[in-house]
Design an enzyme around this catalytic site. Sequence first.
Site, mmCIF file in Angstrom:
data_model
loop_
_atom_site.group_PDB
_atom_site.id
_atom_site.type_symbol
_atom_site.label_atom_id
_atom_site.label_comp_id
_atom_site.label_asym_id
_atom_site.label_seq_id
_atom_site.Cartn_x
_atom_site.Cartn_y
_atom_site.Cartn_z
ATOM 1 N N CYS A 13 0.864 -1.190 0.000
ATOM 2 C CA CYS A 13 0.000 0.000 0.000
ATOM 3 C C CYS A 13 0.895 1.232 0.000
ATOM 4 O O CYS A 13 2.059 1.159 -0.413
ATOM 5 C CB CYS A 13 -0.974 -0.028 1.173
ATOM 6 S SG CYS A 13 -0.216 0.010 2.807
ATOM 7 N N ASN A 16 2.238 1.484 4.392
ATOM 8 C CA ASN A 16 2.553 0.206 5.070
ATOM 9 C C ASN A 16 2.240 0.265 6.572
ATOM 10 O O ASN A 16 2.907 -0.375 7.382
ATOM 11 C CB ASN A 16 4.013 -0.222 4.827
ATOM 12 C CG ASN A 16 4.327 -1.671 5.201
ATOM 13 O OD1 ASN A 16 5.456 -1.985 5.569
ATOM 14 N ND2 ASN A 16 3.349 -2.555 5.134
ATOM 15 N N CYS A 18 -1.468 0.689 7.380
ATOM 16 C CA CYS A 18 -2.901 0.362 7.489
ATOM 17 C C CYS A 18 -3.271 -0.874 6.663
ATOM 18 O O CYS A 18 -3.432 -1.973 7.194
ATOM 19 C CB CYS A 18 -3.770 1.551 7.071
ATOM 20 S SG CYS A 18 -3.605 3.003 8.140
ATOM 21 N N ARG A 19 -3.409 -0.716 5.359
ATOM 22 C CA ARG A 19 -3.988 -1.769 4.531
ATOM 23 C C ARG A 19 -3.076 -2.971 4.327
ATOM 24 O O ARG A 19 -3.506 -4.122 4.511
ATOM 25 C CB ARG A 19 -4.390 -1.185 3.160
ATOM 26 C CG ARG A 19 -5.510 -0.153 3.249
ATOM 27 C CD ARG A 19 -5.631 0.659 1.980
ATOM 28 N NE ARG A 19 -4.470 1.514 1.758
ATOM 29 C CZ ARG A 19 -4.257 2.250 0.687
ATOM 30 N NH1 ARG A 19 -5.134 2.217 -0.307
ATOM 31 N NH2 ARG A 19 -3.192 3.006 0.603
ATOM 32 N N SER A 20 -1.829 -2.736 3.915
ATOM 33 C CA SER A 20 -0.971 -3.903 3.605
ATOM 34 C C SER A 20 -0.527 -4.688 4.847
ATOM 35 O O SER A 20 -0.454 -5.925 4.767
ATOM 36 C CB SER A 20 0.212 -3.526 2.705
ATOM 37 O OG SER A 20 1.097 -2.636 3.337
ATOM 38 N N ASP A 131 -8.283 3.868 1.121
ATOM 39 C CA ASP A 131 -7.305 4.283 2.123
ATOM 40 C C ASP A 131 -8.054 4.808 3.348
ATOM 41 O O ASP A 131 -8.759 5.808 3.252
ATOM 42 C CB ASP A 131 -6.427 5.381 1.511
ATOM 43 C CG ASP A 131 -5.291 5.784 2.425
ATOM 44 O OD1 ASP A 131 -5.336 5.449 3.634
ATOM 45 O OD2 ASP A 131 -4.360 6.443 1.934
HETATM 46 P P1 4NP Z 1 -1.848 2.782 4.114
HETATM 47 O O1 4NP Z 1 -2.502 4.126 4.702
HETATM 48 O O2 4NP Z 1 -1.299 3.111 2.756
HETATM 49 O O3 4NP Z 1 -2.981 1.842 4.058
HETATM 50 O O4 4NP Z 1 -0.767 2.371 5.104
HETATM 51 C C1 4NP Z 1 -1.801 5.339 4.752
HETATM 52 C C2 4NP Z 1 -0.963 5.612 5.795
HETATM 53 C C3 4NP Z 1 -0.294 6.828 5.863
HETATM 54 C C4 4NP Z 1 -0.481 7.746 4.855
HETATM 55 C C5 4NP Z 1 -1.300 7.475 3.798
HETATM 56 C C6 4NP Z 1 -1.965 6.256 3.736
HETATM 57 N N1 4NP Z 1 0.167 8.985 4.935
HETATM 58 O O5 4NP Z 1 -0.057 9.835 4.050
HETATM 59 O O6 4NP Z 1 0.967 9.219 5.855
#
Ligand code: 4NP
Length: 164
Positions: A13, A16, A18-20, A131
């Site tokens: 993702c 790294n 939340c989703r992955s 997201d």
């Molecule tokens: P992820 O979520 O891609 O599912 O881990 C996010 C975590 C942090 C950010 C964006 C998406 N960020 O912009 O910091």
Amino acid sequence: MSHCAPVRVLFVCLGNICRSPLAEGVFQAAIDKQGLSDRFKIDSAGTGAWHAGQAPDRRMRKTALSHGIQLDDLRARQFTVADLGGFDHIYAMDAHNLNDMLSLDRDTAFGSRVSLFRDLDPEPGDGQVPDPYYGGTDGFEEVFRIVDRTCEALLLELAKEYAL
Ligand code: 4NP
């Protein structure tokens, strides 16, 4: 067949956190439950480096734990070009992640290893895992449902492909 090389699976993702990592934790739990732990090597990464070294987002950990999945020991890392050759299957959480990875594949050698995670979702929606980072608790629950049912379908698919 325990001598066979493990099937290497990477979930990717943006951050790294939340989703992955959720997909990593859910898929690892599924293969553990099926007694297939030694047949797979599972990891996750983010296309961005902002959160490298951090544990998953507290809200994601809480939601996962409410479904029996513990993510506390995972640490974020950035996806690198070496990951393209280091994993057999690389699953992008959204189209942006997919394009960012493919742009690192200069010789277009590894494109067939990279696909959208929700291509395997029986209810694929728009094909992307939303997201949840800037949203509320509902977003994390929704992500859990998507990731949980897609991991189940993915395990069936890979078990078939590798005759596990
Ligand atoms: P992820 O979520 O891609 O599912 O881990 C996010 C975590 C942090 C950010 C964006 C998406 N960020 O912009 O910091």
